[in-house]
Design an enzyme around this catalytic site. Structure first.
Site, short mmCIF file in Angstrom:
data_model
loop_
_atom_site.label_atom_id
_atom_site.label_comp_id
_atom_site.label_asym_id
_atom_site.label_seq_id
_atom_site.Cartn_x
_atom_site.Cartn_y
_atom_site.Cartn_z
N HIS A 228 0.83 -1.21 0.00
CA HIS A 228 0.00 0.00 0.00
C HIS A 228 0.86 1.25 0.00
CE1 HIS A 228 0.51 -1.45 4.13
NE2 HIS A 228 1.05 -0.27 4.20
N ARG A 331 13.32 -11.90 -15.06
CA ARG A 331 14.30 -12.65 -14.25
C ARG A 331 13.60 -13.84 -13.60
NH1 ARG A 331 16.42 -7.05 -12.87
NH2 ARG A 331 18.66 -7.10 -13.24
N ARG A 367 14.44 -14.67 -19.41
CA ARG A 367 15.81 -15.15 -19.18
C ARG A 367 15.74 -16.47 -18.42
NH1 ARG A 367 19.91 -11.64 -15.72
NH2 ARG A 367 18.66 -12.34 -13.97
N GLU A 457 27.20 -10.35 -20.85
CA GLU A 457 27.56 -9.82 -19.54
C GLU A 457 28.94 -10.29 -19.09
OE1 GLU A 457 24.48 -10.86 -16.76
OE2 GLU A 457 24.37 -12.94 -17.45
N ASN A 480 25.16 -4.77 -15.54
CA ASN A 480 25.54 -4.94 -14.13
C ASN A 480 26.71 -5.91 -14.02
OD1 ASN A 480 23.18 -3.49 -13.84
ND2 ASN A 480 21.95 -5.26 -13.29
N ASP A 481 26.53 -7.07 -14.64
CA ASP A 481 27.62 -8.05 -14.59
C ASP A 481 28.75 -7.70 -15.55
OD1 ASP A 481 27.12 -9.95 -12.55
OD2 ASP A 481 25.38 -10.62 -13.68
N CYS A 528 19.75 -4.46 -20.80
CA CYS A 528 18.76 -4.68 -19.75
C CYS A 528 19.35 -4.50 -18.36
CB CYS A 528 18.12 -6.05 -19.89
SG CYS A 528 19.30 -7.40 -19.70
#
Ligand code: PEP
Ligand code: MG
Length: 596
Positions: A228, A331, A367, A457, A480-481, A528
């Protein structure tokens, strides 16, 4: 989206009794301490889940504490038990009426949650359990605690949206106990100036009663994107970060903090002048973002597909409410983090189907299981590893356990059955490092009629893109990786945050190479990782030749609105400047100078 409605409280209690397990949204919390010393909150950065974009800078104010809960209780003599129950009913009715009053003076989802909370206080099942407890000799306060604990356990077992509703339950318990004792109602303190509200979790009643003249943002230890707190914060357009973990307890009342709801950071020790400038810019940006309707393209009409990153059906439904044209990263592993056994093909297909249902006429990129490293899964990662980030993670697990992968591909194919041409289902493997791996993965996908792709990645995959791409229909760059492995810096390390920055030119050069090969081989290239959520960096990625960007739902409109302000030529100039920079901060500054 509203998960509340008239009479919802009764449904929620009823569903807790009967429904099965829905996967909860696992929180990813990274704590980054930049300083130490006597003042724990002097230089501290904590990361949670940003659910409403925007920057705010103000003093920390904590919600008024909840009442101390009794752990035992006095035994009520038998002849007084009925009167004790009446005392509970009177307290509960007072709380419900107070909430009704607030509901009448609120509107939209805020009114709905207040109404639903009042309904929970009146719930017959809950009151019946309290009465049973009092009849067994417990006093009213302890009977309330015990009855609530029983429902909290049920809600937790149900998981997902139901688990997020446990905050509502604890809230009604605390209000009734405070009322029974004649204490001040727990919740929002009255304030004069501006503040950012900190709480373990906010009750619906408190969130709905927030005065946005004074409260500039929200930070909660618990909660989730569909709680909420998130629902109302979205309605109020109040920068909001949830699931920031216990680390936020180090932010002391009165300390100045800077929060960024698009990336989920909470920071103390910011330079005041810079913070005020950031807030101003964010307000101007918010106005532009509110006007942006999509689909994404540059000012001169160069199209970039803007997609959303999701981890389950709830997140997919939230994404469907944005301008995202589809899902660019689903993911799947996030639903199985606490599973001890592999779900069957049918169970997996049902789960994936719910995500697909949120985008019945758009692309969804699934993925396959990215288990391992910081996301170990009991049934997939069998052995302890010295160095799990460099270990058997992602696609590598399937080398010794191909059936695990093929069962997941079967489930994806089953869930995707019947999706038309307008709704392509693409499947990509995480942690692909070699051409052989991409060929093997692609053949397994093609056997099932699925469109194969790979995440880029691992630096080797970027460098070998010309050998990897011919086997695939698309790639998606996981910045990210890719940053972690390019810079040899653990993505979770706070000390190495200056290295784990996707603005690092070394990372951008690998992206540039990938885009060039994608262009030459007619292979779609997306991004991504978190880089796609940074509006300026998204322009750089566009200039490098990326075809699609996939980011958290909260970031979609911000990125789209920024792209609409610049031309492709400016993006290309920004990309060239970033590539030629010495480091990440120089790249950021150079691009800001070009695009600002
Ligand atoms: C990435 O590495 O950029 C990525 C998108 O995957 P994850 O963050 O789930 O590892
Ligand atoms: Mg990754």
């Amino acid at each position: 989206m509203s998960v509340y409605g008239k009479g919802t409280a009764y449904c929620v209690f009823a569903r807790a009794r009967c429904c099965g397990v829905i996967s909860a949204i696992p929180a990813r919390v990274v704590r980054m301490t930049e300083g130490s010393g006597n003042n724990a909150s002097a230089h501290l950065t904590v990361k949670g889940t940003g659910v409403v974009a925007g920057i705010a800078y103000a003093d920390v104010v904590w919600v008024r504490p909840r009442p101390e809960l009794p752990t035992g209780g006095t035994t009520i003599p038998e002849e007084e038990r009925e009167a004790e129950y009446e005392r509970f009913v009177a307290a509960a009715d007072t709380v419900a009426e107070r909430l009704d009053g607030r509901a009448r003076s609120a509107e939209g989802p805020a009114a709905e949650v207040l109404d639903a909370t009042a309904g929970m206080v009146r719930d017959r099942g809950w009151r019946k359990t309290v009465r049973k407890n009092i009849r067994s000799g417990m006093d009213a306060a302890f009977a309330t605690v015990e009855a609530t604990a029983k429902f909290v356990t049920m809600f937790h077992a149900a998981g997902g949206v139901m688990a997020e509703r446990t905050t509502d339950l604890r809230d009604i318990r605390d209000r009734v106990i405070a009322q029974l004792r004649g204490e001040e109602e727990p919740g929002l303190p009255a304030i004069d100036g501006e503040a950012i509200l900190f709480a373990d979790d906010l009750s619906p009643a408190d969130t709905a009663a927030l005065d946005i003249e004074h409260y500039r943002g929200l930070v909660t230890e618990l909660g989730g994107p569909t709680s909420h707190t998130a629902i109302i914060a979205r309605q109020l357009n109040l920068p909001c970060i949830v699931a920031a973990g216990t680390a936020i307890r180090d932010f002391e009342a009165g300390a100045k903090v800077l929060i960024d709801g698009s990336v989920g950071t909470v920071r103390s020790g910011a330079d005041p002048e810079e913070a005020v400038r950031m807030v101003q810019e964010s307000q101007e940006r918010a106005a532009k973002i509110a006007r942006w309707t999509g689909p994404a393209s540059t000012k001169d009409g160069h199209r970039v597909q803007m997609l959303a990153n999701v981890q389950d059906a709830n997140a997919a439904r939230i994404a469907a409410d944005t301008q995202a044209e589809g899902i660019g990263l689903y993911r799947t592993e996030m639903s199985f983090l606490s599973a001890t056994e592999e779900p069957s093909v049918d169970e997996q297909a049902a789960l994936y189907g719910k995500v697909f249902a949120a985008f019945p006429e758009s692309k969804v990129v699934v993925r396959t299981l990215d288990a391992g490293s910081d996301k170990p899964i009991a049934y997939a990662n069998m052995s302890e590893e010295e160095n799990p980030a460099l270990g058997v993670r992602g696609l590598r697990i399937a080398r010794d356990n191909e059936a695990l992968l093929t069962r997941q591909l079967d489930a994806i194919a089953q869930a995707a059955e019947g999706r038309g041409d307008q709704a392509p289902t693409w499947v990509m493997a995480p942690m692909v490092s070699t051409a052989r791996e991409s060929e093997w993965f692609a053949s397994l996908c093609k056997e099932r009629g699925l469109t194969p792709g790979a995440m880029i990645e691992v630096p080797a995959a970027a460098l070998m893109a010309d050998k990897i791409m011919p086997h695939l229909d698309f790639v998606s760059i996981g910045t990210n990786d890719l940053t972690q492995y390019t810079m040899a810096a653990d993505r979770l390390s706070s000390q190495l945050a200056y290295l784990t920055d996707p603005w690092q030119p070394a990372v951008l050069r690998l992206i540039q190479h990938t885009c060039m090969v994608g262009h030459d081989t007619h292979t779609a290239v997306g991004v991504c990782g978190e880089a796609a959520a940074d509006p300026l960096l998204a322009c750089v990625l566009t200039g490098l030749g990326v075809n699609s960007l996939s980011a958290a739902s909260t970031a979609v409109a911000g990125v789209g609105a920024q792209l609409a302000e610049v031309t492709l030529e400016e993006c290309e100039a920004a990309a060239a400047a970033a590539l030629a920079s010495e480091g990440a901060s120089e790249a950021r500054d150079a691009v800001r100078a070009i695009l600002a």
